[in-house]
Design a protein around this motif. Sequence first.
Motif, mmCIF file in Angstrom:
data_model
loop_
_atom_site.group_PDB
_atom_site.id
_atom_site.type_symbol
_atom_site.label_atom_id
_atom_site.label_comp_id
_atom_site.label_asym_id
_atom_site.label_seq_id
_atom_site.Cartn_x
_atom_site.Cartn_y
_atom_site.Cartn_z
ATOM 1 N N GLU A 47 0.828 -1.205 0.000
ATOM 2 C CA GLU A 47 0.000 0.000 0.000
ATOM 3 C C GLU A 47 0.865 1.259 0.000
ATOM 4 N N ALA A 48 2.002 1.209 0.690
ATOM 5 C CA ALA A 48 2.920 2.349 0.681
ATOM 6 C C ALA A 48 3.482 2.592 -0.716
ATOM 7 N N THR A 51 0.722 4.097 -2.822
ATOM 8 C CA THR A 51 0.521 5.501 -2.463
ATOM 9 C C THR A 51 1.564 6.383 -3.133
ATOM 10 N N SER A 52 2.811 5.972 -3.054
ATOM 11 C CA SER A 52 3.892 6.768 -3.644
ATOM 12 C C SER A 52 3.774 6.845 -5.166
ATOM 13 N N SER A 54 1.127 6.573 -6.947
ATOM 14 C CA SER A 54 -0.080 7.278 -7.386
ATOM 15 C C SER A 54 0.223 8.725 -7.746
ATOM 16 N N TRP A 55 1.263 9.300 -7.141
ATOM 17 C CA TRP A 55 1.616 10.696 -7.442
ATOM 18 C C TRP A 55 2.244 10.810 -8.832
ATOM 19 N N SER A 68 -2.553 9.890 -3.958
ATOM 20 C CA SER A 68 -3.197 9.527 -2.690
ATOM 21 C C SER A 68 -2.317 9.948 -1.517
ATOM 22 N N PRO A 69 -2.907 10.547 -0.487
ATOM 23 C CA PRO A 69 -2.126 10.880 0.715
ATOM 24 C C PRO A 69 -1.907 9.646 1.579
ATOM 25 N N ILE A 70 -0.962 9.733 2.501
ATOM 26 C CA ILE A 70 -0.803 8.686 3.506
ATOM 27 C C ILE A 70 -1.960 8.812 4.495
ATOM 28 N N LYS A 113 3.270 12.668 5.921
ATOM 29 C CA LYS A 113 1.980 12.922 6.563
ATOM 30 C C LYS A 113 2.228 13.184 8.043
ATOM 31 N N SER A 184 -6.434 1.379 -7.125
ATOM 32 C CA SER A 184 -7.481 1.505 -6.115
ATOM 33 C C SER A 184 -8.504 0.380 -6.123
#
Length: 456
Positions: A47-48, A51-52, A54-55, A68-70, A113, A184
Motif C-alpha cells: 500500500e505504501a 501511495t507513492s 499514485s503521485w 493519494s495521501p498517507i 503525513k 485503487s
Amino acid sequence: MEIKRVTLNNVGPFGTVEIPLAPTEKNPSNVTVFVGNNGTGKTSILEALATSLSWFIARLRTEKGNGSPIPEDVILNVANGAAIEIDICDSLGALAHQNEREISDRFHWTIAKTRKGRKSQYASNLNNCTRLANYYRNALTHDDKTSLPLIAFYPVERSVIDIPLKIRTRHTFLQLDGYDNALSQGVDFRRFFEWFREREDTENESGISEDVLSELRARFGTNSDVWQQLKQLQASAKDRQLTAVRTAIRHFMPQMDNLRVHRKPRLYMAIDKNGETLNVTQLSQGEKSLMALVGDIARRLAMLNPALDNPLTGDGIVLIDEVDLHLHPSWQRSLCDRLIATFPRCQFVLTTHSPLVISDCKNVLVYILTDGKLQELPSQYGQDANTVLLDVMNTSIRNEEIDSRLNDLLDAIQDSNPVKAQQLLAELTSELPANHLELIKAKLLLRKQELRHANH
C-alpha cells in the motif's frame, strides 16, 4: 520503470526500514516476495508503494495532479508523522536529459503525513516525481504512441468477475485510461469486459467472427479451401491488443484458449477449456481469479503500449497482495516463473502465505517480516514445502498434537520400551490413515527391534 528501493518511516508496524527490491546484483529476477504472519506488515509495504506511485500517475495526467495521501491511521502509533521515500530507475528520464552535464536514470521522491495538531516531522518532496512525469508528457506531446509504464496494485479484495450484460456507462479506452482504477480497485472486470467487447467489435468488422467461423467450419469442414482462406483472413485481422490478452491467459492456463464474446442467442463471455466452450462464469473461482488478474495486466499493457508489436513486452510495476489467493498448489508452484515468462519487463512485488511460491523460482528476492523487522532470506529454490514451512514460516508440517504423539512413539522405540511403543502405535493407528508414512516407518522400526531381540 523500476523501483530500486523504498524506505518507510513510521508506516504501519515499521519504525524505519529500507527495502531494496529485485532485480539486485544478488537476485537478478524481477520478483520480490514478502512472507510473514498476518499483521506483520506485508500489505502495508504494498500500500505504501501504491501511495507513492499514485503521485507519478497523477502528475503524468496533469502537471499539478495530486495522488493519494498517507492515511493518518497508517502512522505508527507512537509517532507524530510518517513518510514514504521511493527510488525509481527509469531509462526514459535519463534519455530526456542526456544533454545535461550528469546523466542520471534515478528519481527519488518523498510523501509525508503529519498527525493533526502535531508538529511536522517529515516533509514531502515531489520535485523528481514531477520531473519524471514531465519527461513522459513531453514524449507523448511529440509522439502520441510513446510507451508508458504499467503501474498496478491488486489487493486481496480483488475478486473478481461481475460481467455486465448491459453496459450503462460507456468509458473511453485511450492510452492514459490504462491507469484507470489501477491502484485503487484491483481487477475491474466490468471495464475489462466493456473494453474487450469494443475491441472485438472492431476486430470483427475487419475480419470474421469466431461464431461465424465455427458455423462455416461445421458446414464446409476444416480441409476445404474456402475454410482455410477464411481462417487466414481472420488471422490477418486479429486485434493486436486482444491477441496480447489471449496470449497471456494461454501462457498461464494452457488448457484455456480463445477468449471471446458470444452475442447470440444471448450475450456472455466464452472461453474454450480443453476444447469445450464454456461461459466464463462456469469456471472455478481459482480459474476466474487467475484469468481476470492476468487478463487485466495484459489489457493495461496493451493500452499503455500502442506501438509495440507485442504489448506483453511493455515495462512496469505490478503489486499483488496474497498472490496465491484461490490458486491450486500446482499453479502456486509455477506462478513466479509464468509471471516472468509472460511479462518479462515488468517488476513484480508480491506477498504470499504459500511455501510453493518462494521455493520453485530461481533468483527471487524473499523477505520475511517479524514484529516490524525485515530480514532477507537465503534462496529457497529447490527446498521442499515442508522445509520452507518449518524454517521460514515457523509452521509445523502436521497437526502439533499428532506430531508430539509420533515423537513419543519414536522415543519409546529408541528407548527399547516395546510395551509403551505398541500402545502408542495402536492409538495412532486407530486415528490415522493406514498409509500414513510416519506410522509405516514406526512399524518397520518396531519390527526390526523385535527381530533383533528375538535373535538374542
